[in-house]
Design a protein around this motif. Structure first.
Motif, PDB file in Angstrom:
ATOM      1  N   GLY A  34       0.747  -1.111   0.007  1.00 25.47           N
ATOM      2  CA  GLY A  34       0.012  -0.059  -0.074  1.00 25.47           C
ATOM      3  C   GLY A  34       0.903   1.156   0.097  1.00 25.47           C
ATOM      4  O   GLY A  34       0.898   2.074  -0.873  1.00 25.47           O
ATOM      5  N   GLN A  35       1.670   1.592   1.026  1.00 20.35           N
ATOM      6  CA  GLN A  35       2.382   2.627   1.120  1.00 20.35           C
ATOM      7  C   GLN A  35       3.696   2.471   0.453  1.00 20.35           C
ATOM      8  O   GLN A  35       4.147   1.715  -0.034  1.00 20.35           O
ATOM      9  CB  GLN A  35       2.775   2.592   2.703  1.00 20.35           C
ATOM     10  N   GLY A  36       3.923   3.924  -0.244  1.00 18.41           N
ATOM     11  CA  GLY A  36       4.987   4.029  -1.469  1.00 18.41           C
ATOM     12  C   GLY A  36       6.069   4.315  -0.997  1.00 18.41           C
ATOM     13  O   GLY A  36       6.927   5.292  -0.910  1.00 18.41           O
ATOM     14  N   PHE A  37       6.754   3.256  -0.078  1.00 22.71           N
ATOM     15  CA  PHE A  37       8.220   3.638   0.312  1.00 22.71           C
ATOM     16  C   PHE A  37       8.945   2.110   0.156  1.00 22.71           C
ATOM     17  O   PHE A  37       8.172   1.013   0.259  1.00 22.71           O
ATOM     18  CB  PHE A  37       8.363   4.170   1.489  1.00 22.71           C
ATOM     19  N   PRO A  38      10.276   2.051  -0.207  1.00 22.76           N
ATOM     20  CA  PRO A  38      11.001   0.824  -0.355  1.00 22.76           C
ATOM     21  C   PRO A  38      10.848   0.178   1.035  1.00 22.76           C
ATOM     22  O   PRO A  38      11.098   0.602   2.131  1.00 22.76           O
ATOM     23  CB  PRO A  38      12.434   1.128  -0.842  1.00 22.76           C
ATOM     24  N   ASP A  39      11.016  -1.292   1.030  1.00 22.27           N
ATOM     25  CA  ASP A  39      11.314  -2.003   2.181  1.00 22.27           C
ATOM     26  C   ASP A  39      12.913  -2.457   2.149  1.00 22.27           C
ATOM     27  O   ASP A  39      13.119  -3.371   2.437  1.00 22.27           O
ATOM     28  CB  ASP A  39      10.487  -3.177   2.321  1.00 22.27           C
ATOM     29  N   PHE A  40      13.796  -1.928   1.377  1.00 28.21           N
ATOM     30  CA  PHE A  40      15.107  -1.986   1.565  1.00 28.21           C
ATOM     31  C   PHE A  40      15.699  -0.678   1.462  1.00 28.21           C
ATOM     32  O   PHE A  40      15.273   0.449   1.532  1.00 28.21           O
ATOM     33  CB  PHE A  40      15.454  -2.626   0.136  1.00 28.21           C
ATOM     34  N   SER A  41      17.063  -0.816   1.840  1.00 32.95           N
ATOM     35  CA  SER A  41      17.946   0.531   1.995  1.00 32.95           C
ATOM     36  C   SER A  41      18.336   1.200   0.905  1.00 32.95           C
ATOM     37  O   SER A  41      18.279   0.622  -0.284  1.00 32.95           O
ATOM     38  CB  SER A  41      19.039   0.144   2.832  1.00 32.95           C
ATOM     39  N   PRO A  42      18.540   2.371   1.131  1.00 30.31           N
ATOM     40  CA  PRO A  42      19.108   3.452  -0.042  1.00 30.31           C
ATOM     41  C   PRO A  42      20.232   2.515  -0.404  1.00 30.31           C
ATOM     42  O   PRO A  42      21.089   1.771   0.119  1.00 30.31           O
ATOM     43  CB  PRO A  42      19.306   4.322   0.494  1.00 30.31           C
ATOM     44  N   PRO A  43      20.824   2.842  -1.730  1.00 30.43           N
ATOM     45  CA  PRO A  43      22.132   2.509  -2.251  1.00 30.43           C
ATOM     46  C   PRO A  43      23.377   2.750  -1.148  1.00 30.43           C
ATOM     47  O   PRO A  43      23.389   3.758  -0.379  1.00 30.43           O
ATOM     48  CB  PRO A  43      22.596   3.255  -3.324  1.00 30.43           C
TER      49      PRO A  43
END
Length: 426
Positions: A34-43
């Motif tokens: 639903g929510q628009g964010f990654p579930d992984f870390s930035p580069p």
């Protein structure tokens, strides 16, 4: 207390679909698309830049320049001057904000007066409507529609803006138009000719353009993001909104910006200095270093602006295949990291404990998909698409729900398992 202590501009401000569905997803421990964010870390380079910033001495923990950390506004101006084709002054034409959200808030508060009309292209991120109303403006809506009414459009590019319908929305009271490209939730990437049509109307009626471009680096299948500010006559009247959170997969850093001419940005600065005043120094420093890296690598395979969309194109394909295989009809996005799907073919047994009968169909469906436990071991969180529409058009688009695919493959796999169980039940 019997008195009214709040301002009318905050009426219904407590009604927020993102808070409601985020809480539902948490309460039911649902797989969250639903929510628009990654579930992984930035580069890694962005993480290292942030760590170096917070370890960089006392000045990284104190106030920086109120309207933007000098290294950040300098690289933003240098980077985007080449793209826009206009020499951007880092200290006059750029305002750094607490995320793109605050850039939008400053824009509407600074430029919209009571009674001003603001044209909003649907579907739209719901804060546009709320912020226009909070500024005492009047929102006027015009929807993107599938080219053939009643058809199932396989691509977001098949959803178009009627030139005649849009032209009819301009009046002597029109102050601005708001566009979002790539669009959330649809994923439409506006073509140059579509932007030119909008630009021509803005120039003809002497109207501002607020262009929300937070997903600008996320385009697929050869589609190119074009900045409307780069078109003739549009630099002076366009406010371009950007986001480091979307750019570097770091939404929690809350760094955004607005870029426009000095004559416009000075009014946004006035709102900014009387509200937030300053943004986190270390986060701005890290974003500056990220852009400096990308400036050197721009257009090469090592650029994150090449790598991220390549990765997301694979995830887009994975989600689209899954949705098609279980009988849903996805609208494949040209950009962004959301995909909407037609749920008309799915039979759902709603009950009053899950949702209210007077709610739109997609709201009831999304709540059912989160809460239903009779055949799911775990619910699936999505977002109803009708929330991205005005009341006058909401009913026409309540057969769609939105999925977010900037997720780990394991998260997408878990969602697929739930959807397969749903299809087997039909």
């Amino acid at each position: 207390m019997s008195g009214r202590f709040h301002a009318h501009s905050t009426d219904r401000a407590d009604k927020n679909v993102w808070l409601e569905f985020a809480q539902l997803a948490a309460d039911y421990k649902a797989v969250n698309l639903g929510q628009g964010f990654p579930d992984f870390s930035p580069p890694k380079f962005a993480q290292e830049a942030f760590c170096e910033a917070v370890s960089g001495g006392h000045q990284m923990h104190q106030y920086t320049r109120a309207f933007g950390h000098p290294p950040l506004v300098n690289i933003l101006a240098k980077f985007f001057s080449k793209i826009v084709g206009h020499e951007i002054d880092p200290f006059e034409d750029v305002l750094v904000t607490v995320g793109a959200y605050q850039a939008l808030f400053c824009t509407f508060q600074a430029l919209v007066d009571e009674g001003d009309e603001v044209i909003i292209v649907e579907p739209f991120f719901d804060c546009y409507q709320s912020m226009v109303k909070m500024a005492r403006g009047k929102a006027v809506y015009v929807p993107l529609r599938p080219k053939v009414e009643g058809s199932t459009a396989p691509s977001s590019g098949d959803w178009v803006l009627s030139a005649e319908e849009l032209a009819g929305k301009f009046t002597p009271r029109t102050k601005a138009i708001v566009i979002n490209t790539p669009n959330n939730p649809l994923g439409k990437v506006y073509k140059t000719e579509e932007l030119q049509m909008i630009a021509d109307l803005c120039i003809k009626h002497d109207v501002l353009c607020v262009s929300d471009e937070v997903y600008e680096w996320l385009t697929y299948d050869g589609n190119k993001h074009v900045k409307i500010a780069s078109l003739p006559g549009m630099w002076e009247r366009t406010i371009t909104i950007g986001s480091a959170g979307k750019t570097f997969s770091a939404t929690g850093w809350k760094v955004g910006w607005a870029i426009s001419s000095e004559q416009i940005i000075k009014h946004l600065k006035a709102v900014h200095q009387m509200s937030v005043f300053d943004c986190a120094t270390a986060a701005q420093e890290a974003v500056a270093r990220g852009f400096e890296r990308e400036y050197e690598l721009f257009g090469t395979p090592e650029s994150y602006f090449q790598q991220l969309p390549a990765m997301l194109q694979q995830k887009r394909g994975k989600l689209a295949s899954c949705l098609e295989s279980v009988g849903l009809r996805p609208v494949v996005p040209e950009g962004g990291y959301f995909m909407i799907a037609d749920i008309s073919s799915v039979k759902a047994d709603f009950n009053e404990s899950m949702s209210a009968e007077d709610e739109p169909h997609d709201f009831r469906f999304v709540k059912w998909l989160i809460k239903e436990k009779s055949f799911f071991l775990q619910g699936l969180a999505t977002i109803p698409v009708s929330v991205f529409y005005s009341p006058e058009h909401r009913k026409d688009f309540d057969k769609y729900i939105r999925f977010c695919f900037i997720k780990e493959d394991s998260t997408l796999d878990a969602a697929e398992d739930i959807l397969r169980k749903l299809s087997q039940r039909q």
